[in-house]
Design a protein around this motif. Structure first.
Motif, PDB file in Angstrom:
ATOM      1  N   MET A   1      -5.729  -8.530  16.069  1.00  0.00           N
ATOM      2  CA  MET A   1      -4.405  -8.356  16.655  1.00  0.00           C
ATOM      3  C   MET A   1      -4.474  -7.324  17.773  1.00  0.00           C
ATOM      4  O   MET A   1      -5.287  -6.418  17.726  1.00  0.00           O
ATOM      5  CB  MET A   1      -3.443  -7.875  15.561  1.00  0.00           C
ATOM      6  N   THR A  33      -0.224   0.706   9.406  1.00  0.00           N
ATOM      7  CA  THR A  33      -0.308  -0.674   8.899  1.00  0.00           C
ATOM      8  C   THR A  33       0.961  -1.452   9.223  1.00  0.00           C
ATOM      9  O   THR A  33       0.906  -2.637   9.548  1.00  0.00           O
ATOM     10  CB  THR A  33      -0.545  -0.689   7.376  1.00  0.00           C
ATOM     11  N   MET A  36       1.293  -1.957  13.116  1.00  0.00           N
ATOM     12  CA  MET A  36       0.440  -3.056  13.571  1.00  0.00           C
ATOM     13  C   MET A  36       1.092  -4.412  13.288  1.00  0.00           C
ATOM     14  O   MET A  36       1.081  -5.302  14.125  1.00  0.00           O
ATOM     15  CB  MET A  36      -0.921  -2.952  12.871  1.00  0.00           C
ATOM     16  N   LEU A  37       1.699  -4.534  12.106  1.00  0.00           N
ATOM     17  CA  LEU A  37       2.244  -5.841  11.724  1.00  0.00           C
ATOM     18  C   LEU A  37       3.601  -6.124  12.344  1.00  0.00           C
ATOM     19  O   LEU A  37       3.945  -7.272  12.581  1.00  0.00           O
ATOM     20  CB  LEU A  37       2.377  -5.927  10.203  1.00  0.00           C
ATOM     21  N   LEU A 101      -7.260  -1.662  -0.423  1.00  0.00           N
ATOM     22  CA  LEU A 101      -7.588  -1.548   1.008  1.00  0.00           C
ATOM     23  C   LEU A 101      -6.385  -1.001   1.771  1.00  0.00           C
ATOM     24  O   LEU A 101      -6.507  -0.153   2.658  1.00  0.00           O
ATOM     25  CB  LEU A 101      -7.968  -2.913   1.578  1.00  0.00           C
ATOM     26  N   PHE A 182      -1.009  -9.357  -6.491  1.00  0.00           N
ATOM     27  CA  PHE A 182      -0.919  -8.725  -5.180  1.00  0.00           C
ATOM     28  C   PHE A 182       0.251  -9.389  -4.451  1.00  0.00           C
ATOM     29  O   PHE A 182       0.069 -10.381  -3.779  1.00  0.00           O
ATOM     30  CB  PHE A 182      -2.261  -8.937  -4.476  1.00  0.00           C
TER      31      PHE A 182
ATOM     32  N   ASP B  39      -5.396 -11.713   9.710  1.00  0.00           N
ATOM     33  CA  ASP B  39      -4.841 -10.781  10.701  1.00  0.00           C
ATOM     34  C   ASP B  39      -3.543 -10.149  10.202  1.00  0.00           C
ATOM     35  O   ASP B  39      -2.682  -9.789  10.989  1.00  0.00           O
ATOM     36  CB  ASP B  39      -4.591 -11.496  12.040  1.00  0.00           C
ATOM     37  N   ASN B  40      -3.402 -10.020   8.901  1.00  0.00           N
ATOM     38  CA  ASN B  40      -2.138  -9.599   8.296  1.00  0.00           C
ATOM     39  C   ASN B  40      -2.279  -8.638   7.139  1.00  0.00           C
ATOM     40  O   ASN B  40      -1.304  -8.361   6.457  1.00  0.00           O
ATOM     41  CB  ASN B  40      -1.423 -10.843   7.758  1.00  0.00           C
ATOM     42  N   GLY B  41      -3.471  -8.180   6.836  1.00  0.00           N
ATOM     43  CA  GLY B  41      -3.628  -7.264   5.702  1.00  0.00           C
ATOM     44  C   GLY B  41      -3.602  -7.932   4.346  1.00  0.00           C
ATOM     45  O   GLY B  41      -3.542  -7.248   3.329  1.00  0.00           O
ATOM     46  N   ASP B  42      -3.657  -9.264   4.343  1.00  0.00           N
ATOM     47  CA  ASP B  42      -3.542  -9.956   3.059  1.00  0.00           C
ATOM     48  C   ASP B  42      -4.881 -10.289   2.414  1.00  0.00           C
ATOM     49  O   ASP B  42      -4.997 -10.255   1.200  1.00  0.00           O
ATOM     50  CB  ASP B  42      -2.772 -11.277   3.243  1.00  0.00           C
ATOM     51  N   ASN B  56      -8.438  -2.426   5.644  1.00  0.00           N
ATOM     52  CA  ASN B  56      -8.284  -3.681   6.379  1.00  0.00           C
ATOM     53  C   ASN B  56      -8.438  -3.360   7.867  1.00  0.00           C
ATOM     54  O   ASN B  56      -7.525  -2.795   8.473  1.00  0.00           O
ATOM     55  CB  ASN B  56      -6.888  -4.273   6.169  1.00  0.00           C
ATOM     56  N   CYS B  58      -8.079  -5.121  10.315  1.00  0.00           N
ATOM     57  CA  CYS B  58      -7.061  -5.789  11.140  1.00  0.00           C
ATOM     58  C   CYS B  58      -5.792  -4.949  11.261  1.00  0.00           C
ATOM     59  O   CYS B  58      -4.975  -5.208  12.132  1.00  0.00           O
ATOM     60  CB  CYS B  58      -6.729  -7.177  10.589  1.00  0.00           C
ATOM     61  N   LEU B  59      -5.618  -3.968  10.356  1.00  0.00           N
ATOM     62  CA  LEU B  59      -4.391  -3.150  10.394  1.00  0.00           C
ATOM     63  C   LEU B  59      -4.645  -1.755  10.965  1.00  0.00           C
ATOM     64  O   LEU B  59      -3.771  -0.902  10.934  1.00  0.00           O
ATOM     65  CB  LEU B  59      -3.806  -3.006   8.981  1.00  0.00           C
TER      66      LEU B  59
END
Ligand code: FAD
Ligand code: FES
Ligand code: FES
Lengths: 282, 156
Positions: A1, A33, A36-37, A101, A182, B39-42, B56, B58-59
């Motif tokens: 991203m 986090t 970013m999202l 994580l 999760f 790309d989402n932390g999943d 992660n 990506c984050l």
């Protein structure tokens, strides 16, 4: 991203400098986090708060805790004093916040400032925690009020949380309804029970989250628990009161009716877990 | 802008935009063990160690990772021999398509560093953010248990 709108990071060293650096185009970032999202598209500058001296978790001689905004959720779960507080309610909840994580990266301050979808808030409400922030002046307020009156939407820097010492014979518990290990909560609940010397309950905190509110106390259920013997009947009665009192919301994952059923069950199960811990500790 | 990262003990300069994720920048440097699964932390397929903590990638912003020690799967094998976790993943049949494997190895590396003798439950909790669509999780768990044993016995 890649957040193509971001041009620069600034790295203040004090809370005052950080607050002064905020603006319409300059947003705070901690773990990052969520930034970013949910790309804050108006932002061109990110004000990196991780250089501020807000990373510590300290236990006061009286048994209370100060958790700095920059503490990661992993650091909170690993802190021996916090982990043992009220029978372990905090690690019980934290293990359900995203994944390890994520918890290694995301911070308490970022989580609380974000102000939506939270497993942390109901527990902090049940613990009578206060949130502290800076907006030119330092403030402290009960965490529920910070959201209820919309303070969290203002321009500010969350600096941490104050968790008061445990009193009397007490234990807490957390319960989360989720579809997989999760997952974000469909609904969650947190409670704390105090035992009196004669086998009845002295007092209770009952909090339900993921309703329209991030964490709402159900005082009618708390009142019904005071003075009664802990057990399935008392907990079912408290669950029924909570179901009647708490407004629930609907979204793509669950209807309001379904969530309403969950309120009663979550409260009942949460109380039973806390009571089992009370027995062990008394 | 230029971002200088310390990856697997080596200083690397990368061309990056301020908003770029660490995942994209590492992949751009040729470290393609860092997989983009969501790309989402999943999914956890992008997991790397930053100062010893598995995150992660990506984050995480690459520009904020300067000055930190970054470890990717490429840095796990030493002197031509695989890390115990890599060996155990292969020997336990925990690798099918392999897409999730680098993330699993990096996340498990932090677990075993913190907890050299994890229970099955502790392994499952530690691996909650690493999805594997092929193996069904049992074999990766077996592999992590057996890597823990290898590391405790000083084998690798
Ligand atoms: C895959 C995934 C799963 C998740 N699952 C869960 C879950 O199960 N339960 C749950 O409760 N949560 C969950 N979350 C949410 C997660 O807990 C938050 O993303 C996280 O806590 C944000 O922390 P951060 O430090 O990274 O925040 P950041 O991204 O740094 O910031 C979040 C927001 O707060 C602002 N901000 C940051 N720090 C401060 C500060 N000190 N003062 C004022 N403003 C600030 C930022 O501008 C931003 O708007 C999940 C998130 C992800 C990505
Ligand atoms: S690509 Fe980062 S978690 Fe899936
Ligand atoms: S081996 Fe294919 S996703 Fe895990």
């Amino acid at each position: 991203m890649s957040l193509t709108n971001i041009e620069t990071f600034v790295r203040p060293e004090t809370v005052e400098e950080a607050f002064a650096a905020l603006g319409e185009h300059a947003r705070p970032i901690s773990g990052g986090t969520d930034v970013m999202l949910r790309n804050p598209t108006a932002a061109t500058t990110l004000v990196d708060l991780m250089g501020l001296p807000l990373g510590e978790i300290t236990e006061s001689p009286g048994g209370g805790f100060t958790v700095g905004a920059n503490a990661t959720l992993t650091a909170m779960a690993d802190h021996p004093g916090l982990a043992g507080h009220l029978g372990g309610i905090l690690p019980e909840m934290l293990v359900h916040v995203g994944s390890p994580l994520l918890r290694n990266q995301c911070t308490l301050g970022g989580h609380l400032a974000r102000g939506r979808l939270s497993d942390v808030v109901p527990v902090l409400v049940a613990l009578d925690a206060e949130i502290t922030w800076f907006d030119g002046e330092h403030h402290a307020a009960p965490i529920a009020r910070f959201y209820e009156d919309g303070t969290h939407r203002g321009r500010l820097i969350v600096t941490g949380v104050e968790i008061p010492a445990a009193t009397g014979t007490s234990a807490g518990a957390f319960h989360k309804f989720l579809r997989t290990f999760f997952d974000l909560a469909l609904l969650n609940a947190a409670c704390v029970l105090w035992a009196s010397g004669d086998g009845t309950l002295d007092a209770a905190r009952v909090v339900v989250g993921e309703t329209p509110s991030l964490g709402v106390r159900v005082t009618a259920a708390e009142d019904a628990l005071a003075g009664v013997a802990p057990g399935p009947e008392a907990f079912a009665a408290a669950g029924a009161i909570a179901r009647a009192e708490v407004e629930t919301r609907a979204d793509s994952r669950a209807s309001a009716e379904y969530r309403s059923q969950l309120v009663g069950v979550a409260v009942e199960r949460c109380l039973a877990k806390a009571a089992a811990r009370l027995e062990v500790s008394s | 802008m230029k971002v200088t990262l310390t990856v697997n003990g080596i200083r690397r300069d990368a061309d990056a935009a301020p908003g770029d994720s660490l995942m994209d920048v590492l992949r751009g440097l040729g470290l393609t063990s860092v997989k983009n699964g969501c790309d989402n932390g999943d999914c956890g397929s992008c997991a790397v160690l930053v100062d010893g903590a598995a995150v992660n990638a990506c984050l995480v912003f690459a520009a904020r990772s300067e000055g930190k020690a970054i470890t990717t799967l490429e840095g796990m094998a030493t002197e031509g021999s695989l890390h115990a976790l890599q060996t155990a993943m292969l020997e336990s049949g925990a690798v099918q398509c392999g897409f999730c494997t680098p993330g699993i190895v990096m996340t498990a590396a932090e677990l075993l560093e913190k907890n050299p003798e994890p229970t099955d439950r502790e392994i499952d909790e530690a691996m909650a953010g690493n999805f594997c669509r092929c193996t069904g999780y049992t074999k990766p768990r077996d592999a992590i248990r057996s890597a823990a044993e290898m590391l405790r016995e000083g084998r690798r």
